[in-house]
Each structure stands twice: as structure tokens, then as C-alpha cells.
Design an enzyme around this catalytic site. Structure first.
Site, PDB file in Angstrom:
ATOM      1  CD  GLU A 209       8.896  10.899 -72.299  1.00 30.59           C
ATOM      2  OE1 GLU A 209       9.950  10.231 -72.351  1.00 30.59           O
ATOM      3  OE2 GLU A 209       8.145  11.069 -73.264  1.00 30.59           O
ATOM      4  CG  HIS A 248      10.806   8.399 -75.754  1.00 32.02           C
ATOM      5  ND1 HIS A 248      10.591   9.642 -75.247  1.00 32.02           N
ATOM      6  CD2 HIS A 248      10.232   8.410 -76.972  1.00 32.02           C
ATOM      7  CE1 HIS A 248       9.917  10.375 -76.114  1.00 32.02           C
ATOM      8  NE2 HIS A 248       9.698   9.637 -77.162  1.00 32.02           N
TER       9      HIS A 248
END
Length: 292
Positions: A209, A248
Site C-alpha cells: 500500500e 490504515h
């Protein structure tokens, strides 16, 4: 074979008597994993899910031979639980708790120094060796034993890639969710090292990511060794706006650093096969591996 866990893994659960602990312990045992004890201060001498409950990790491990721990406790208590497991000499600790304070994780990182514990998480889906053992909250619905190791920062994409590799008749040797928090246990590099030495793993899928430096560390490692196995890399977030947090805690690209394109470029230069979209991953791995 698998990495991190296997048939000889004996799991205790810190927080087993809570709602989440009960649910996920029961699922794992129904899957065939060997769970041997629970830990909940104040409930020593009782049983839960037909397993003995102990006040502390060391006591539980000595009584049952547990060599792995699943941490399922609230965020404000998670660091203390991880540190207790580390100090008790537990070889593998998997923490799925989300929102563990960063300052608390600095204390956990200090406790790991010099220990033999391998920590997965926090904010992790866990670890799954299909047909052998599950520690965490990862779905087993589409998992099948196979040739491919998967390491991921993304929970939802892990499920997607597991389903893809099963449909492509590749299966999985081990799937590891390293977690999305900025300070955590083992990362991409350590997982790549483990998969490199695992004869059951013929290829590795890395799911990254934006934000952080996990992918860059993986690229540096791949560039420094003759890895000997194909690595297919997917990094999501190519269209995410810079300097904005996206889910996140570790998913944040600032001032051009940690972007998906930069990470993909580094990984490609290190020899990884790059998937631009999630639906390409299993096909690229099948092509890289060649005939079975």
C-alpha cells in the site's frame, strides 16, 4: 511445510474469554488448529471452549506446551499482552488488535530486541497455513494448500488474492498479514527471507500500500540477493491524494515519498513482476512459475 507455523504449533489465546476471543478461537479449532489454553487474569482454574484458562502466559505455556500466542485484547492493553508473551519466551505472537497506540508499540519493539519471538501485527489478519494451522481472523473459505506464499498489508486484498490463487490451482503455502500500522513486528523483508528458505514456497505474492517503507525495504532485499523464486508485487493507492491518510495508520504518502508508483518502480528494478491491478496477480504468478 509452511513458515512461522505448522502442525506442531500449539496456540494460547490472550483474551480468549471475550466475545472476539471466543468467536475466533472456536473458528480456528473447528478448522483443525491446535489451541491449548486461554489467558485471562482472574479466571485461572476455569475452562472456556473446553480449554483451561490461566492467569498468565508463562503459566499457560509451562502447563500446556504452547509455543504461539494470539492476542485478542483491547488496544490499551495490547502492548502489555504482547510484552508478557515475549517475556515468557513464546516463539510466535500474532496480534490482531487495531489502534494500538504508537507509543505503546515503541515499548513492544524494545521488548523484542534480543528476544527469539517473532511478532506479527498488530492490526494484522494473522497467519494461515492451509490445512495446518490458523492464528488470527483470516478467512479460510477460499484457502487451499499450494505453492505460493502471500504477504500483505491489506486485509481485503488478502482475501481476494487467496481466492485468485486457489481458482488458478496455485494454492498457498502460507499467507501472512503483516498489518497496516506504522510500528509493527515482522515486515515484508523478513517474510521474503522466510519464504526464500521454504521448499514448499515456489513463488511469492507481495501486496503493498502507499505510505511507510515496507515495500522499499523489500526491494532493497530483493536487489541484494539471488532470490531464486518469482515475486509478483501489487501496490495499491496509485490514485490516492498525497498528504492524506487513507484508512490504515501507516497509509500516508507525504511530499512524494511512499507513493504507489515510487514503490512499484523500486520493486520492478529489484526484479519483481509488477501487477498494475488486483485481477492480474494470479495470472502473472502462474505465468512466472511456468508449467506445474
Amino acid at each position: 511445510m509452511a513458515v512461522l507455523l505448522g502442525k506442531d504449533t500449539r496456540v494460547l489465546v490472550q483474551g480468549m474469554t471475550g466475545r472476539a476471543g471466543t468467536f475466533y478461537t472456536d473458528l480456528a479449532m473447528r478448522y483443525g488448529s491446535t489451541y491449548v489454553a486461554g489467558v485471562r487474569p482472574g479466571k485461572a482454574g476455569t475452562t472456556h471452549l473446553d480449554l483451561p484458562v490461566f492467569d498468565g502466559v508463562r503459566e499457560a505455556a509451562e502447563a500446556t506446551g504452547a509455543n504461539a500466542s494470539l492476542v485478542l485484547v483491547p488496544p490499551h492493553k495490547a502492548a502489555a499482552a504482547m510484552i508478557e508473551a515475549i517475556e515468557a519466551g513464546i516463539g510466535l505472537v500474532v496480534c490482531v488488535t487495531e489502534r494500538v497506540p504508537v507509543h505503546d508499540m515503541l515499548r513492544v519493539r524494545a521488548a523484542l530486541n534480543g528476544s527469539e519471538t517473532q511478532l506479527v501485527g498488530p492490526n494484522s489478519q494473522g497467519v494461515l497455513a492451509p490445512g495446518l494451522c490458523k492464528i488470527g481472523v483470516m478467512s479460510t473459505a477460499d484457502a487451499q494448500p499450494g505453492r505460493v506464499g502471500i504477504v500483505s498489508r491489506s486485509a481485503s486484498l488478502t482475501s481476494e488474492i487467496v481466492a485468485q490463487t486457489t481458482a488458478a490451482k496455485l494454492g498457498q503455502s502460507t499467507t501472512i498479514g503483516v498489518g497496516g500500522d506504522p510500528i509493527h513486528g515482522i515486515g515484508f523483508r523478513r517474510c521474503l527471507e522466510l519464504f526464500k528458505d521454504d521448499p514448499a514456497t515456489e513463488g511469492v505474492i507481495l501486496i503493498g500500500e502507499i505510505g511507510g517503507s515496507e515495500e522499499e525495504a523489500a526491494a532493497d532485499y530483493l536487489a541484494s540477493v539471488d532470490y531464486g523464486k518469482p515475486v509478483v508485487a501489487l501496490v495499491v493507492g496509485r490514485h490516492a491524494p498525497a498528504q492524506r491518510r487513507m484508512g490504515h495508520a501507516g497509509t500516508l504518502a507525504v511530499l512524494g515519498g511512499g507513493t504507489a508508483d515510487a514503490k512499484l518502480r523500486r520493486l520492478q528494478e529489484a526484479g519483481a513482476v509488477i501487477a498494475r491491478n488486483a485481477d492480474e496477480v494470479a495470472g502473472l504468478m502462474r505465468k512466472a512459475l511456468g508449467p506445474a
